[in-house]
Write a protein that holds these residues in place. Structure first.
Motif, mmCIF file in Angstrom:
data_model
loop_
_atom_site.group_PDB
_atom_site.id
_atom_site.type_symbol
_atom_site.label_atom_id
_atom_site.label_comp_id
_atom_site.label_asym_id
_atom_site.label_seq_id
_atom_site.Cartn_x
_atom_site.Cartn_y
_atom_site.Cartn_z
ATOM 1 N N ARG A 62 0.846 -1.193 0.000
ATOM 2 C CA ARG A 62 0.000 0.000 0.000
ATOM 3 C C ARG A 62 0.883 1.245 0.000
ATOM 4 N NH1 ARG A 62 -5.516 -0.441 1.230
ATOM 5 N NH2 ARG A 62 -5.499 1.809 1.606
ATOM 6 N N VAL A 64 1.614 5.069 1.065
ATOM 7 C CA VAL A 64 1.269 5.879 2.231
ATOM 8 C C VAL A 64 2.102 7.148 2.232
ATOM 9 C CG1 VAL A 64 2.963 4.801 3.783
ATOM 10 C CG2 VAL A 64 0.894 5.838 4.744
ATOM 11 N N SER A 68 0.627 12.638 6.379
ATOM 12 C CA SER A 68 -0.813 12.850 6.302
ATOM 13 C C SER A 68 -1.528 11.918 7.271
ATOM 14 C CB SER A 68 -1.319 12.598 4.880
ATOM 15 O OG SER A 68 -2.715 12.388 4.853
ATOM 16 N N ARG A 69 -2.273 12.498 8.235
ATOM 17 C CA ARG A 69 -2.994 11.638 9.166
ATOM 18 C C ARG A 69 -3.994 10.753 8.432
ATOM 19 N NH1 ARG A 69 -3.998 11.046 14.489
ATOM 20 N NH2 ARG A 69 -2.969 12.987 15.133
ATOM 21 N N ALA A 70 -4.687 11.295 7.460
ATOM 22 C CA ALA A 70 -5.688 10.509 6.739
ATOM 23 C C ALA A 70 -5.044 9.308 6.052
ATOM 24 C CB ALA A 70 -6.410 11.383 5.722
ATOM 25 N N SER A 71 -3.875 9.515 5.456
ATOM 26 C CA SER A 71 -3.187 8.430 4.761
ATOM 27 C C SER A 71 -2.727 7.353 5.742
ATOM 28 C CB SER A 71 -1.989 8.982 3.986
ATOM 29 O OG SER A 71 -1.330 7.972 3.259
ATOM 30 N N ALA A 73 -4.011 6.765 8.732
ATOM 31 C CA ALA A 73 -5.206 6.125 9.283
ATOM 32 C C ALA A 73 -5.759 5.083 8.322
ATOM 33 C CB ALA A 73 -6.269 7.179 9.596
ATOM 34 N N GLU A 74 -5.757 5.392 7.033
ATOM 35 C CA GLU A 74 -6.216 4.419 6.036
ATOM 36 C C GLU A 74 -5.340 3.171 6.040
ATOM 37 O OE1 GLU A 74 -6.310 6.347 2.284
ATOM 38 O OE2 GLU A 74 -7.952 7.720 2.833
ATOM 39 N N LEU A 75 -4.042 3.374 6.186
ATOM 40 C CA LEU A 75 -3.129 2.236 6.253
ATOM 41 C C LEU A 75 -3.404 1.387 7.480
ATOM 42 C CD1 LEU A 75 -0.597 0.664 5.337
ATOM 43 C CD2 LEU A 75 0.773 2.327 6.623
ATOM 44 N N ASP A 77 -6.185 1.108 9.205
ATOM 45 C CA ASP A 77 -7.469 0.420 9.058
ATOM 46 C C ASP A 77 -7.360 -0.751 8.088
ATOM 47 O OD1 ASP A 77 -8.636 2.170 10.837
ATOM 48 O OD2 ASP A 77 -9.447 3.487 9.272
ATOM 49 N N ALA A 78 -6.613 -0.551 6.996
ATOM 50 C CA ALA A 78 -6.448 -1.629 6.020
ATOM 51 C C ALA A 78 -5.692 -2.800 6.625
ATOM 52 C CB ALA A 78 -5.708 -1.100 4.787
ATOM 53 N N GLU A 118 -2.007 6.414 15.134
ATOM 54 C CA GLU A 118 -2.983 5.626 14.385
ATOM 55 C C GLU A 118 -2.822 4.128 14.601
ATOM 56 O OE1 GLU A 118 -5.595 6.813 12.969
ATOM 57 O OE2 GLU A 118 -5.013 8.893 13.330
#
Length: 284
Positions: A62, A64, A68-71, A73-75, A77-78, A118
Motif C-alpha cells: 500500500r 502511504v 498525512s494523518r488521513a493516509s 489512518a487508512e493504512l 485500518d487496512a 494511528e
C-alpha cells in the motif's frame, strides 16, 4: 489455514518504509505473518513486494504518505482488516542530503507521531511497535524540560507549530532534532500502547550501509562519518541485518518487559564521542 493465521485469524506485520532496513526487517519477521509493506514510492513497493512474494511470503502493498494523518489512518485500518496487527515497524525517513528542513520535519517527526497515534488504535494485545530513529538524536544537547515535555506530549496535529521549530532553519539541524524527538514521542506513547497490552520502542542506528547511508557518506558530512566509524568500538559500517536482528529482539517475547525506550545500535560511535575518543569539533 492461510499463511500468518493463528486460530483462524491472521497475524499481520506492518513495515512502513521499504528501504534497506525496512526490507531486512520484513524478511526477518515475515515468516508466519501476512506482511503489509507501505511506502511513498510505488516503484519501491513493487520491487520489494515482488521480491518477498517470490520467496514465498504473503505480502500486501500500500502507498502511504506518513505526513498525512488521513493516509496513515487508512493504512492502519487496512492492516487491521487483514487480521491481528501484532507488529508495526516504522522505518520511513529522510536525511539532510535527501530533503530540505520542512520535508524532514514532516516525515521524520510528524510522520512518526502520526504512526504512533494511528497504530495505537489497532495494535493487538501482546503486540509491539518499533520506530527507527537515529544515533543523531543522541548527539543533541539536553533540551529545557518544558521543551522536551512539549515535544513528547503535544497533540500530533499541533506538533510542528511549537515555537521551538522557529529556530531550526536548516536540514542539518532538523534531522537530529527530529530523531531526538522520536525518542521522546515513543517514551510518551508507551503508556497508551500499554493500555492496549502492547509495547513500543525505538532503535537508533548508526552508519548503516543502505542507499540513504551511502548518500550521507558521499555527502558533505562523509569525512566526519568515516572518522566516527574508525573511532568506534567495532570499526565498521553497520548492515541492515544488524538492525533487523535488534528489531527481532525488541519485537519478540524476550523483550516483554521493555517498552518506551531507545536501543542504540551504532557500533560504538556514540560511546567513542561521549568518552572523548573522537572530538567531532576537530574530527580527531
Amino acid at each position: 489455514m492461510t499463511a500468518g493465521a493463528e486460530g483462524g485469524v491472521r497475524k499481520v506485520l506492518v513495515v512502513i518504509g521499504v528501504g534497506g532496513m525496512g526490507e531486512a526487517i520484513a524478511r526477518r519477521q515475515a515468516t508466519g505473518r501476512t506482511v503489509v509493506l507501505a511506502d511513498f514510492s510505488e516503484q519501491a513497493l513493487e520491487r520489494v513486494g515482488g521480491a518477498l512474494r517470490g520467496d514465498g511470503f504473503e505480502v500486501v502493498t500500500r502507498t502511504v504518505d506518513v505526513s498525512s494523518r488521513a493516509s496513515v489512518a487508512e493504512l492502519a485500518d487496512a492492516a487491521a482488516a487483514l487480521g491481528r496487527v501484532t507488529q508495526v515497524v516504522h522505518t520511513a525517513g529522510l536525511s539532510p542530503v535527501q530533503a530540505p528542513r520542512d520535508a524532514i520535519l514532516a516525515v521524520d517527526l510528524l510522520g512518526t507521531a502520526l504512526v504512533l497515534d494511528e497504530f495505537e488504535r489497532v495494535i493487538a494485545p501482546g503486540g509491539a511497535g518499533l520506530v527507527i530513529a537515529s544515533m543523531a538524536g543522541h548527539f543533541m544537547p539536553p533540551l529545557p524540560p518544558e521543551v522536551a515535555h512539549a515535544l513528547a506530549t503535544t497533540p500530533s496535529d499541533e506538533l510542528l507549530s511549537l515555537p521551538v521549530f522557529a529556530s531550526i532553519t536548516e536540514a542539518a539541524a532538523a534531522y537530529p532534532f527530529a530523531k531526538h524527538a522520536n525518542h521522546l514521542r515513543v517514551r510518551a506513547a508507551s503508556s497508551a500502547w500499554g493500555a492496549r497490552g502492547a509495547r513500543v520502542n525505538s532503535i537508533s542506528p548508526g552508519v548503516i550501509s543502505t542507499p540513504m547511508g551511502q548518500q550521507e557518506l558521499a555527502g558533505e558530512s562523509g569525512g566526519q562519518m568515516r572518522a566516527m566509524i574508525a573511532a568506534s568500538g567495532t570499526g565498521r559500517v553497520g548492515t541492515p541485518y544488524d538492525i533487523a536482528d535488534a528489531a527481532a529482539f525488541l519485537l519478540g517475547p524476550d523483550a516483554s518487559f521493555i517498552t518506551g525506550t531507545d536501543l542504540l545500535v551504532d557500533g560504538g560511535v556514540v560511546a567513542a564521542v561521549s568518552t572523548g575518543r573522537l572530538d567531532l569539533r576537530g574530527g580527531q
